[in-house]
Design a protein around this motif. Structure first.
Motif, short mmCIF file in Angstrom:
data_model
loop_
_atom_site.label_atom_id
_atom_site.label_comp_id
_atom_site.label_asym_id
_atom_site.label_seq_id
_atom_site.Cartn_x
_atom_site.Cartn_y
_atom_site.Cartn_z
N GLU A 162 0.81 -1.22 0.00
CA GLU A 162 0.00 0.00 0.00
C GLU A 162 0.84 1.27 0.00
O GLU A 162 0.35 2.34 -0.34
CB GLU A 162 -0.99 0.00 1.18
CG GLU A 162 -0.35 0.03 2.54
CD GLU A 162 0.02 -1.34 3.07
OE1 GLU A 162 0.70 -1.38 4.09
OE2 GLU A 162 -0.35 -2.37 2.47
N SER A 163 2.13 1.18 0.34
CA SER A 163 2.94 2.39 0.37
C SER A 163 4.08 2.36 -0.64
O SER A 163 4.98 3.18 -0.58
CB SER A 163 3.51 2.59 1.78
OG SER A 163 4.38 1.52 2.09
N SER A 164 4.06 1.40 -1.55
CA SER A 164 5.13 1.31 -2.54
C SER A 164 5.16 2.57 -3.39
O SER A 164 4.13 3.12 -3.77
CB SER A 164 4.88 0.09 -3.43
OG SER A 164 5.90 -0.01 -4.39
N ASN A 165 6.37 3.04 -3.67
CA ASN A 165 6.48 4.31 -4.38
C ASN A 165 6.29 4.17 -5.89
O ASN A 165 6.27 3.07 -6.43
CB ASN A 165 7.80 4.99 -4.04
CG ASN A 165 9.01 4.20 -4.51
OD1 ASN A 165 8.93 3.44 -5.47
ND2 ASN A 165 10.12 4.39 -3.85
N ALA A 166 6.18 5.30 -6.52
CA ALA A 166 5.93 5.34 -7.97
C ALA A 166 7.08 4.74 -8.76
O ALA A 166 6.86 4.22 -9.86
CB ALA A 166 5.67 6.77 -8.41
N LYS A 167 8.30 4.77 -8.22
CA LYS A 167 9.45 4.20 -8.94
C LYS A 167 9.29 2.70 -9.12
O LYS A 167 9.63 2.17 -10.17
CB LYS A 167 10.75 4.51 -8.18
CG LYS A 167 11.20 5.94 -8.29
CD LYS A 167 12.50 6.14 -7.56
CE LYS A 167 12.90 7.60 -7.60
NZ LYS A 167 14.17 7.83 -6.91
N THR A 168 8.77 2.02 -8.11
CA THR A 168 8.56 0.58 -8.22
C THR A 168 7.51 0.28 -9.29
O THR A 168 7.70 -0.62 -10.12
CB THR A 168 8.11 -0.01 -6.87
OG1 THR A 168 9.09 0.29 -5.89
CG2 THR A 168 7.91 -1.51 -6.96
N ILE A 169 6.45 1.04 -9.28
CA ILE A 169 5.38 0.83 -10.26
C ILE A 169 5.88 1.12 -11.67
O ILE A 169 5.63 0.35 -12.60
CB ILE A 169 4.15 1.69 -9.92
CG1 ILE A 169 3.56 1.22 -8.58
CG2 ILE A 169 3.10 1.63 -11.02
CD1 ILE A 169 2.49 2.12 -8.02
N LEU A 170 6.62 2.20 -11.82
CA LEU A 170 7.19 2.53 -13.14
C LEU A 170 8.16 1.45 -13.59
O LEU A 170 8.15 1.05 -14.76
CB LEU A 170 7.88 3.88 -13.09
CG LEU A 170 8.55 4.34 -14.39
CD1 LEU A 170 7.53 4.46 -15.51
CD2 LEU A 170 9.28 5.65 -14.18
N ALA A 171 8.97 0.95 -12.67
CA ALA A 171 9.95 -0.08 -13.02
C ALA A 171 9.27 -1.35 -13.52
O ALA A 171 9.69 -1.93 -14.53
CB ALA A 171 10.84 -0.39 -11.82
N VAL A 172 8.22 -1.80 -12.83
CA VAL A 172 7.56 -3.04 -13.29
C VAL A 172 6.79 -2.80 -14.58
O VAL A 172 6.70 -3.70 -15.42
CB VAL A 172 6.66 -3.67 -12.20
CG1 VAL A 172 7.48 -4.16 -11.04
CG2 VAL A 172 5.55 -2.77 -11.76
N PHE A 173 6.26 -1.60 -14.77
CA PHE A 173 5.62 -1.29 -16.06
C PHE A 173 6.65 -1.36 -17.19
O PHE A 173 6.41 -1.98 -18.23
CB PHE A 173 4.95 0.09 -16.04
CG PHE A 173 4.50 0.52 -17.41
CD1 PHE A 173 3.36 -0.01 -17.96
CD2 PHE A 173 5.26 1.40 -18.15
CE1 PHE A 173 2.96 0.34 -19.24
CE2 PHE A 173 4.88 1.77 -19.43
CZ PHE A 173 3.72 1.24 -19.98
#
Length: 130
Positions: A63-74
């Motif tokens: 729930e607190s993962s940052n946008a960098k993690t989401i961008l990286a997996v995308f």
């Protein structure tokens, strides 16, 4: 759930995508009469791919993962999808590279990112209300 399980699930899914996209399994898989059915498959492949790798990289802090993690997996999903299409074009006879498959892959990854963000917001609201 242990981080190791997320890793093995994501890795298995990654190899499953490559296998199913690069190996000719024509008579084994039943033919579906739905127009562009393979685009739905590509969408699903990358939707699940993005979620699984997100779960691995953000283990215990979803729930607190940052946008960098989401961008990286995308980006991982996007690059992997393009790589598989390039391999189809160069290394297979029965398969061909298709820009619409890349679009379906990307759409699946984008929808996964949106669902991840919605899930994070839901979890944050739920945490605040407790």
């Amino acid at each position: 759930m242990p981080k190791q399980i997320y890793f093995w699930a994501a890795l298995f899914w990654t190899f499953a995508i490559a296998f199913l996209c690069l190996v000719s399994i024509g008579n084994v898989v039943p033919q579906v009469s739905l127009q562009n059915a393979d685009k739905y498959v590509h969408f699903t492949f990358h939707f699940v791919f993005t979620w699984l790798w997100f779960l691995y990289f953000s283990h215990e802090k979803i729930e607190s993962s940052n946008a960098k993690t989401i961008l990286a997996v995308f980006l991982l999903s996007f690059i992997y999808g393009i790589s598989v299409e390039i391999m189809q074009g160069f290394f297979t006879i029965a398969r061909k590279a298709d820009i619409y498959d890349v679009l379906a892959n990307t759409t699946g990854a984008v929808m996964a990112v949106i669902s991840i963000r919605l899930y994070q917001k839901y979890m944050q609201k739920r945490k605040l209300s407790n």
